[in-house]
Scaffold this motif. Structure first.
Motif, PDB file in Angstrom:
ATOM      1  N   LYS A 215      11.616   4.589 -12.133  1.00  0.00           N
ATOM      2  CA  LYS A 215      12.530   5.549 -11.511  1.00  0.00           C
ATOM      3  C   LYS A 215      12.125   5.859 -10.066  1.00  0.00           C
ATOM      4  O   LYS A 215      12.961   6.233  -9.252  1.00  0.00           O
ATOM      5  CB  LYS A 215      12.574   6.838 -12.325  1.00  0.00           C
ATOM      6  CG  LYS A 215      13.221   6.658 -13.675  1.00  0.00           C
ATOM      7  CD  LYS A 215      13.119   7.906 -14.508  1.00  0.00           C
ATOM      8  CE  LYS A 215      13.606   7.657 -15.918  1.00  0.00           C
ATOM      9  NZ  LYS A 215      13.365   8.792 -16.802  1.00  0.00           N
ATOM     10  N   ILE A 216      10.841   5.696  -9.752  1.00  0.00           N
ATOM     11  CA  ILE A 216      10.363   5.920  -8.384  1.00  0.00           C
ATOM     12  C   ILE A 216      10.918   4.842  -7.457  1.00  0.00           C
ATOM     13  O   ILE A 216      11.205   5.100  -6.293  1.00  0.00           O
ATOM     14  CB  ILE A 216       8.813   5.887  -8.324  1.00  0.00           C
ATOM     15  CG1 ILE A 216       8.229   6.966  -9.203  1.00  0.00           C
ATOM     16  CG2 ILE A 216       8.320   6.052  -6.894  1.00  0.00           C
ATOM     17  CD1 ILE A 216       6.718   6.857  -9.339  1.00  0.00           C
ATOM     18  N   PHE A 217      11.051   3.630  -7.993  1.00  0.00           N
ATOM     19  CA  PHE A 217      11.498   2.474  -7.205  1.00  0.00           C
ATOM     20  C   PHE A 217      12.781   1.895  -7.819  1.00  0.00           C
ATOM     21  O   PHE A 217      12.760   0.795  -8.385  1.00  0.00           O
ATOM     22  CB  PHE A 217      10.419   1.385  -7.187  1.00  0.00           C
ATOM     23  CG  PHE A 217       9.070   1.866  -6.750  1.00  0.00           C
ATOM     24  CD1 PHE A 217       8.822   2.159  -5.420  1.00  0.00           C
ATOM     25  CD2 PHE A 217       8.034   2.030  -7.665  1.00  0.00           C
ATOM     26  CE1 PHE A 217       7.574   2.595  -5.014  1.00  0.00           C
ATOM     27  CE2 PHE A 217       6.784   2.464  -7.263  1.00  0.00           C
ATOM     28  CZ  PHE A 217       6.552   2.752  -5.927  1.00  0.00           C
TER      29      PHE A 217
ATOM     30  N   SER B 286       0.823  -1.212   0.000  1.00  0.00           N
ATOM     31  CA  SER B 286       0.000   0.000   0.000  1.00  0.00           C
ATOM     32  C   SER B 286       0.857   1.262   0.000  1.00  0.00           C
ATOM     33  O   SER B 286       0.473   2.269  -0.598  1.00  0.00           O
ATOM     34  CB  SER B 286      -0.970   0.003   1.173  1.00  0.00           C
ATOM     35  OG  SER B 286      -0.255   0.032   2.388  1.00  0.00           O
ATOM     36  N   SER B 287       2.013   1.230   0.651  1.00  0.00           N
ATOM     37  CA  SER B 287       2.866   2.422   0.642  1.00  0.00           C
ATOM     38  C   SER B 287       3.414   2.666  -0.761  1.00  0.00           C
ATOM     39  O   SER B 287       3.598   3.812  -1.165  1.00  0.00           O
ATOM     40  CB  SER B 287       4.002   2.277   1.644  1.00  0.00           C
ATOM     41  OG  SER B 287       4.885   1.248   1.257  1.00  0.00           O
ATOM     42  N   GLU B 288       3.663   1.591  -1.519  1.00  0.00           N
ATOM     43  CA  GLU B 288       4.115   1.752  -2.897  1.00  0.00           C
ATOM     44  C   GLU B 288       3.019   2.360  -3.759  1.00  0.00           C
ATOM     45  O   GLU B 288       3.279   3.214  -4.592  1.00  0.00           O
ATOM     46  CB  GLU B 288       4.561   0.401  -3.469  1.00  0.00           C
ATOM     47  CG  GLU B 288       5.872  -0.066  -2.881  1.00  0.00           C
ATOM     48  CD  GLU B 288       5.842  -1.540  -2.500  1.00  0.00           C
ATOM     49  OE1 GLU B 288       4.775  -2.146  -2.503  1.00  0.00           O
ATOM     50  OE2 GLU B 288       6.919  -2.047  -2.181  1.00  0.00           O
ATOM     51  N   LYS B 289       1.786   1.924  -3.527  1.00  0.00           N
ATOM     52  CA  LYS B 289       0.655   2.492  -4.265  1.00  0.00           C
ATOM     53  C   LYS B 289       0.535   3.981  -3.960  1.00  0.00           C
ATOM     54  O   LYS B 289       0.289   4.788  -4.855  1.00  0.00           O
ATOM     55  CB  LYS B 289      -0.642   1.777  -3.893  1.00  0.00           C
ATOM     56  CG  LYS B 289      -0.737   0.364  -4.382  1.00  0.00           C
ATOM     57  CD  LYS B 289      -2.080  -0.197  -3.966  1.00  0.00           C
ATOM     58  CE  LYS B 289      -2.137  -1.682  -4.080  1.00  0.00           C
ATOM     59  NZ  LYS B 289      -3.404  -2.224  -3.606  1.00  0.00           N
ATOM     60  N   GLU B 290       0.693   4.334  -2.688  1.00  0.00           N
ATOM     61  CA  GLU B 290       0.618   5.742  -2.286  1.00  0.00           C
ATOM     62  C   GLU B 290       1.718   6.556  -2.959  1.00  0.00           C
ATOM     63  O   GLU B 290       1.480   7.687  -3.387  1.00  0.00           O
ATOM     64  CB  GLU B 290       0.721   5.863  -0.767  1.00  0.00           C
ATOM     65  CG  GLU B 290      -0.483   5.353  -0.035  1.00  0.00           C
ATOM     66  CD  GLU B 290      -0.277   5.263   1.477  1.00  0.00           C
ATOM     67  OE1 GLU B 290       0.741   5.785   1.982  1.00  0.00           O
ATOM     68  OE2 GLU B 290      -1.137   4.677   2.140  1.00  0.00           O
ATOM     69  N   GLN B 291       2.915   5.983  -3.077  1.00  0.00           N
ATOM     70  CA  GLN B 291       4.014   6.681  -3.738  1.00  0.00           C
ATOM     71  C   GLN B 291       3.686   6.945  -5.202  1.00  0.00           C
ATOM     72  O   GLN B 291       3.966   8.027  -5.722  1.00  0.00           O
ATOM     73  CB  GLN B 291       5.305   5.861  -3.650  1.00  0.00           C
ATOM     74  CG  GLN B 291       5.973   5.920  -2.300  1.00  0.00           C
ATOM     75  CD  GLN B 291       7.253   5.111  -2.293  1.00  0.00           C
ATOM     76  OE1 GLN B 291       7.202   3.892  -2.245  1.00  0.00           O
ATOM     77  NE2 GLN B 291       8.382   5.788  -2.365  1.00  0.00           N
ATOM     78  N   VAL B 292       3.087   5.975  -5.872  1.00  0.00           N
ATOM     79  CA  VAL B 292       2.712   6.140  -7.277  1.00  0.00           C
ATOM     80  C   VAL B 292       1.662   7.243  -7.408  1.00  0.00           C
ATOM     81  O   VAL B 292       1.778   8.126  -8.264  1.00  0.00           O
ATOM     82  CB  VAL B 292       2.183   4.811  -7.876  1.00  0.00           C
ATOM     83  CG1 VAL B 292       1.549   5.036  -9.234  1.00  0.00           C
ATOM     84  CG2 VAL B 292       3.303   3.788  -7.967  1.00  0.00           C
ATOM     85  N   LEU B 293       0.648   7.206  -6.549  1.00  0.00           N
ATOM     86  CA  LEU B 293      -0.417   8.215  -6.623  1.00  0.00           C
ATOM     87  C   LEU B 293       0.113   9.612  -6.296  1.00  0.00           C
ATOM     88  O   LEU B 293      -0.283  10.588  -6.925  1.00  0.00           O
ATOM     89  CB  LEU B 293      -1.576   7.825  -5.704  1.00  0.00           C
ATOM     90  CG  LEU B 293      -2.313   6.544  -6.108  1.00  0.00           C
ATOM     91  CD1 LEU B 293      -3.357   6.182  -5.061  1.00  0.00           C
ATOM     92  CD2 LEU B 293      -2.942   6.677  -7.480  1.00  0.00           C
TER      93      LEU B 293
ATOM     94  N   VAL C 274       2.511  -3.464  -8.856  1.00  0.00           N
ATOM     95  CA  VAL C 274       1.918  -2.313  -8.167  1.00  0.00           C
ATOM     96  C   VAL C 274       0.998  -1.565  -9.122  1.00  0.00           C
ATOM     97  O   VAL C 274      -0.146  -1.235  -8.784  1.00  0.00           O
ATOM     98  CB  VAL C 274       3.016  -1.371  -7.617  1.00  0.00           C
ATOM     99  CG1 VAL C 274       2.405  -0.096  -7.060  1.00  0.00           C
ATOM    100  CG2 VAL C 274       3.839  -2.073  -6.550  1.00  0.00           C
ATOM    101  N   LEU C 275       1.479  -1.305 -10.338  1.00  0.00           N
ATOM    102  CA  LEU C 275       0.668  -0.576 -11.321  1.00  0.00           C
ATOM    103  C   LEU C 275      -0.574  -1.370 -11.710  1.00  0.00           C
ATOM    104  O   LEU C 275      -1.662  -0.801 -11.836  1.00  0.00           O
ATOM    105  CB  LEU C 275       1.506  -0.253 -12.560  1.00  0.00           C
ATOM    106  CG  LEU C 275       2.686   0.690 -12.332  1.00  0.00           C
ATOM    107  CD1 LEU C 275       3.488   0.849 -13.610  1.00  0.00           C
ATOM    108  CD2 LEU C 275       2.237   2.031 -11.810  1.00  0.00           C
TER     109      LEU C 275
END
Length: 75
Positions: free
Chosen positions: A28-30, A2-9, A41-42
């Motif tokens: 590039k985010i990860f 969920s934290s990865e999803k939040e980072q994407v959003l 995640v996407l």
């Protein structure tokens, strides 16, 4: 996850003037994650309806659901 999803959003909402992004932009985010992990995640965000695919025919991009010029033209 969920934290990865939040980072994407957060990445998507923080960008102005651009609504569609390449898969490589999200990698590039990860930088410490494998591409397969980023893709998962996407895909989860697409399945939840928060992201959508957009295709030009030759490439596929990701964007926030309901954002961008393409959405305005469809309505």
């Amino acid at each position: 996850m969920s934290s990865e999803k939040e980072q994407v959003l957060e990445f998507l909402t923080g960008k102005t003037g651009k609504s569609k992004f390449y898969f490589s932009d999200f990698c590039k985010i990860f930088p410490d994650k494998k591409q397969r992990e980023v893709k998962k995640v996407l895909t989860e965000l697409v399945n939840e309806g928060k992201l959508e695919f957009w295709s030009s025919g030759s490439t596929t991009m990701y964007g926030m659901t309901g954002a961008g010029k393409q959405k305005a033209e469809e309505e």
